[in-house]
Design a protein around this motif. Sequence first.
Motif, PDB file in Angstrom:
ATOM      1  N   LEU A  17      10.321  -4.545  12.287  1.00 18.10           N
ATOM      2  CA  LEU A  17       9.386  -5.655  12.405  1.00 18.10           C
ATOM      3  C   LEU A  17       9.925  -6.801  11.571  1.00 18.10           C
ATOM      4  CD1 LEU A  17       5.826  -4.055  11.959  1.00 18.10           C
ATOM      5  CD2 LEU A  17       6.714  -5.132  14.027  1.00 18.10           C
ATOM      6  N   ARG A  18       9.568  -8.017  11.955  1.00 14.23           N
ATOM      7  CA  ARG A  18       9.895  -9.170  11.141  1.00 14.23           C
ATOM      8  C   ARG A  18       8.619  -9.931  10.791  1.00 14.23           C
ATOM      9  NH1 ARG A  18      13.587 -14.560  12.190  1.00 14.23           N
ATOM     10  NH2 ARG A  18      11.794 -15.155  13.471  1.00 14.23           N
ATOM     11  N   LEU A  19       8.367 -10.028   9.513  1.00 10.05           N
ATOM     12  CA  LEU A  19       7.224 -10.792   9.030  1.00 10.05           C
ATOM     13  C   LEU A  19       7.652 -12.222   8.740  1.00 10.05           C
ATOM     14  CD1 LEU A  19       5.623  -8.250   6.521  1.00 10.05           C
ATOM     15  CD2 LEU A  19       5.363  -8.399   9.008  1.00 10.05           C
ATOM     16  N   SER A  20       6.728 -13.136   8.956  1.00  9.19           N
ATOM     17  CA  SER A  20       6.966 -14.548   8.653  1.00  9.19           C
ATOM     18  C   SER A  20       5.881 -15.061   7.734  1.00  9.19           C
ATOM     19  CB  SER A  20       6.971 -15.380   9.946  1.00  9.19           C
ATOM     20  OG  SER A  20       7.974 -14.959  10.824  1.00  9.19           O
ATOM     21  N   CYS A  21       6.243 -16.002   6.906  1.00 10.27           N
ATOM     22  CA  CYS A  21       5.264 -16.640   6.021  1.00 10.27           C
ATOM     23  C   CYS A  21       5.569 -18.129   6.008  1.00 10.27           C
ATOM     24  CB  CYS A  21       5.327 -16.059   4.623  1.00 10.27           C
ATOM     25  SG  CYS A  21       4.121 -16.785   3.487  1.00 10.27           S
ATOM     26  N   GLU A  22       4.672 -18.897   6.601  1.00 14.96           N
ATOM     27  CA  GLU A  22       4.850 -20.331   6.656  1.00 14.96           C
ATOM     28  C   GLU A  22       4.012 -21.001   5.583  1.00 14.96           C
ATOM     29  OE1 GLU A  22       3.893 -22.097  10.401  1.00 14.96           O
ATOM     30  OE2 GLU A  22       4.499 -24.103   9.776  1.00 14.96           O
ATOM     31  N   ALA A  23       4.652 -21.858   4.808  1.00  9.47           N
ATOM     32  CA  ALA A  23       3.964 -22.573   3.739  1.00  9.47           C
ATOM     33  C   ALA A  23       3.662 -23.996   4.182  1.00  9.47           C
ATOM     34  CB  ALA A  23       4.825 -22.590   2.484  1.00  9.47           C
ATOM     35  N   SER A  24       2.490 -24.450   3.862  1.00  9.10           N
ATOM     36  CA  SER A  24       2.112 -25.833   4.157  1.00  9.10           C
ATOM     37  C   SER A  24       1.459 -26.434   2.924  1.00  9.10           C
ATOM     38  CB  SER A  24       1.153 -25.891   5.343  1.00  9.10           C
ATOM     39  OG  SER A  24      -0.024 -25.172   5.086  1.00  9.10           O
ATOM     40  N   GLY A  25       1.561 -27.718   2.807  1.00  8.57           N
ATOM     41  CA  GLY A  25       0.999 -28.392   1.652  1.00  8.57           C
ATOM     42  C   GLY A  25       2.110 -28.946   0.768  1.00  8.57           C
ATOM     43  N   ARG A  26       1.998 -28.743  -0.525  1.00  9.24           N
ATOM     44  CA  ARG A  26       2.986 -29.293  -1.444  1.00  9.24           C
ATOM     45  C   ARG A  26       4.328 -28.592  -1.285  1.00  9.24           C
ATOM     46  NH1 ARG A  26       1.392 -27.079  -7.364  1.00  9.24           N
ATOM     47  NH2 ARG A  26       3.402 -28.024  -7.778  1.00  9.24           N
ATOM     48  N   THR A  27       5.370 -29.221  -1.760  1.00  9.54           N
ATOM     49  CA  THR A  27       6.724 -28.683  -1.667  1.00  9.54           C
ATOM     50  C   THR A  27       7.046 -27.876  -2.915  1.00  9.54           C
ATOM     51  OG1 THR A  27       7.434 -30.572  -0.356  1.00  9.54           O
ATOM     52  CG2 THR A  27       9.144 -29.272  -1.395  1.00  9.54           C
ATOM     53  N   PHE A  28       7.636 -26.694  -2.736  1.00  9.86           N
ATOM     54  CA  PHE A  28       7.967 -25.856  -3.889  1.00  9.86           C
ATOM     55  C   PHE A  28       9.467 -25.580  -3.959  1.00  9.86           C
ATOM     56  CE2 PHE A  28       3.702 -24.651  -2.662  1.00  9.86           C
ATOM     57  CZ  PHE A  28       3.818 -24.294  -1.341  1.00  9.86           C
ATOM     58  N   ARG A  29      10.263 -26.572  -3.740  1.00  9.71           N
ATOM     59  CA  ARG A  29      11.706 -26.321  -3.625  1.00  9.71           C
ATOM     60  C   ARG A  29      12.319 -25.713  -4.870  1.00  9.71           C
ATOM     61  NH1 ARG A  29      10.854 -25.819   0.614  1.00  9.71           N
ATOM     62  NH2 ARG A  29      11.191 -27.169   2.382  1.00  9.71           N
ATOM     63  N   ARG A  30      11.666 -25.835  -6.010  1.00 10.85           N
ATOM     64  CA  ARG A  30      12.236 -25.283  -7.230  1.00 10.85           C
ATOM     65  C   ARG A  30      12.045 -23.798  -7.347  1.00 10.85           C
ATOM     66  NH1 ARG A  30       9.218 -28.295 -11.795  1.00 10.85           N
ATOM     67  NH2 ARG A  30       7.511 -27.964 -10.337  1.00 10.85           N
ATOM     68  N   TYR A  31      11.188 -23.230  -6.560  1.00  8.96           N
ATOM     69  CA  TYR A  31      10.802 -21.846  -6.768  1.00  8.96           C
ATOM     70  C   TYR A  31      11.223 -20.976  -5.591  1.00  8.96           C
ATOM     71  CZ  TYR A  31       8.097 -24.223 -10.329  1.00  8.96           C
ATOM     72  OH  TYR A  31       7.744 -25.027 -11.379  1.00  8.96           O
ATOM     73  N   GLY A  32      10.404 -20.020  -5.246  1.00  5.17           N
ATOM     74  CA  GLY A  32      10.727 -19.123  -4.158  1.00  5.17           C
ATOM     75  C   GLY A  32       9.499 -18.415  -3.658  1.00  5.17           C
ATOM     76  N   MET A  33       9.741 -17.444  -2.848  1.00  2.00           N
ATOM     77  CA  MET A  33       8.651 -16.696  -2.213  1.00  2.00           C
ATOM     78  C   MET A  33       8.863 -15.210  -2.408  1.00  2.00           C
ATOM     79  SD  MET A  33       5.952 -17.258  -0.187  1.00  2.00           S
ATOM     80  CE  MET A  33       6.235 -18.652   0.906  1.00  2.00           C
ATOM     81  N   GLY A  34       7.784 -14.524  -2.588  1.00  2.00           N
ATOM     82  CA  GLY A  34       7.853 -13.079  -2.701  1.00  2.00           C
ATOM     83  C   GLY A  34       6.985 -12.397  -1.668  1.00  2.00           C
ATOM     84  N   TRP A  35       7.327 -11.155  -1.382  1.00  2.00           N
ATOM     85  CA  TRP A  35       6.541 -10.295  -0.510  1.00  2.00           C
ATOM     86  C   TRP A  35       6.051  -9.103  -1.321  1.00  2.00           C
ATOM     87  CZ3 TRP A  35       5.054 -11.437   4.366  1.00  2.00           C
ATOM     88  CH2 TRP A  35       5.750 -12.435   5.055  1.00  2.00           C
ATOM     89  N   PHE A  36       4.800  -8.794  -1.145  1.00  2.00           N
ATOM     90  CA  PHE A  36       4.175  -7.650  -1.785  1.00  2.00           C
ATOM     91  C   PHE A  36       3.451  -6.842  -0.721  1.00  2.00           C
ATOM     92  CE2 PHE A  36       4.517  -8.531  -6.376  1.00  2.00           C
ATOM     93  CZ  PHE A  36       5.041  -9.814  -6.311  1.00  2.00           C
ATOM     94  N   ARG A  37       3.095  -5.632  -1.075  1.00  2.00           N
ATOM     95  CA  ARG A  37       2.314  -4.819  -0.159  1.00  2.00           C
ATOM     96  C   ARG A  37       1.291  -4.008  -0.935  1.00  2.00           C
ATOM     97  NH1 ARG A  37       7.118  -0.683   1.867  1.00  2.00           N
ATOM     98  NH2 ARG A  37       7.298   0.524  -0.065  1.00  2.00           N
ATOM     99  N   GLN A  38       0.247  -3.643  -0.210  1.00  2.00           N
ATOM    100  CA  GLN A  38      -0.838  -2.913  -0.860  1.00  2.00           C
ATOM    101  C   GLN A  38      -1.489  -1.960   0.124  1.00  2.00           C
ATOM    102  OE1 GLN A  38      -3.898  -5.454  -2.538  1.00  2.00           O
ATOM    103  NE2 GLN A  38      -4.426  -3.923  -4.073  1.00  2.00           N
ATOM    104  N   THR A  39      -1.777  -0.761  -0.374  1.00  2.00           N
ATOM    105  CA  THR A  39      -2.536   0.221   0.389  1.00  2.00           C
ATOM    106  C   THR A  39      -3.839   0.485  -0.348  1.00  2.00           C
ATOM    107  OG1 THR A  39      -1.342   2.001  -0.735  1.00  2.00           O
ATOM    108  CG2 THR A  39      -0.499   1.309   1.405  1.00  2.00           C
ATOM    109  N   PRO A  40      -4.845   0.973   0.351  1.00  2.00           N
ATOM    110  CA  PRO A  40      -6.150   1.187  -0.287  1.00  2.00           C
ATOM    111  C   PRO A  40      -6.057   2.055  -1.531  1.00  2.00           C
ATOM    112  CG  PRO A  40      -6.359   1.377   2.076  1.00  2.00           C
ATOM    113  CD  PRO A  40      -4.892   1.269   1.792  1.00  2.00           C
ATOM    114  N   GLY A  41      -6.664   1.595  -2.603  1.00  2.00           N
ATOM    115  CA  GLY A  41      -6.713   2.363  -3.828  1.00  2.00           C
ATOM    116  C   GLY A  41      -5.479   2.249  -4.709  1.00  2.00           C
ATOM    117  N   LYS A  42      -4.512   1.467  -4.264  1.00  2.00           N
ATOM    118  CA  LYS A  42      -3.286   1.328  -5.051  1.00  2.00           C
ATOM    119  C   LYS A  42      -3.075  -0.125  -5.462  1.00  2.00           C
ATOM    120  CE  LYS A  42      -0.706   5.276  -3.240  1.00  2.00           C
ATOM    121  NZ  LYS A  42       0.585   5.727  -2.681  1.00  2.00           N
TER     122      LYS A  42
END
Length: 122
Positions: A17-42
């Motif tokens: 699978l390929r996930l996408s995350c589109e950002a809108s609003g202010r520009t964050f060129r100095r930083y980056g993006m992370g992916w996290f995941r969560q399951t119930p109770g964890k």
Amino acid sequence: VQLQASGGGLVQAGGSLRLSCEASGRTFRRYGMGWFRQTPGKEREFVAAINWSVGSTYYADSVQGRFTVSSDNAKNTTYLQMNSLKPEDTAVYYCAVFRGGNWYSKYNYNYWGQGTQVTVSS
């Protein structure tokens, strides 16, 4: 600031699978993006991240070699390509903007997306 995550779904073990995350609003060129995941109770756990400025990437041990994080800065979009998926990858996946510090800590991210469900059947 808004993050729109998409691309989740149901896939068989070994699939991709390929996930996408589109950002809108202010520009964050100095930083980056992370992916996290969560399951119930964890706790929400780190999956991968990318530094937009230099392109360096970071991965959790559990996904190293199977997942690839990338970005298209012109589209303000970050991707998570997930290959060789396993049932234990089943979770809600979130993207978030990195604000500095330790890339692996969820406390160093803000502007979280709404999450997208990934389900891997055995």
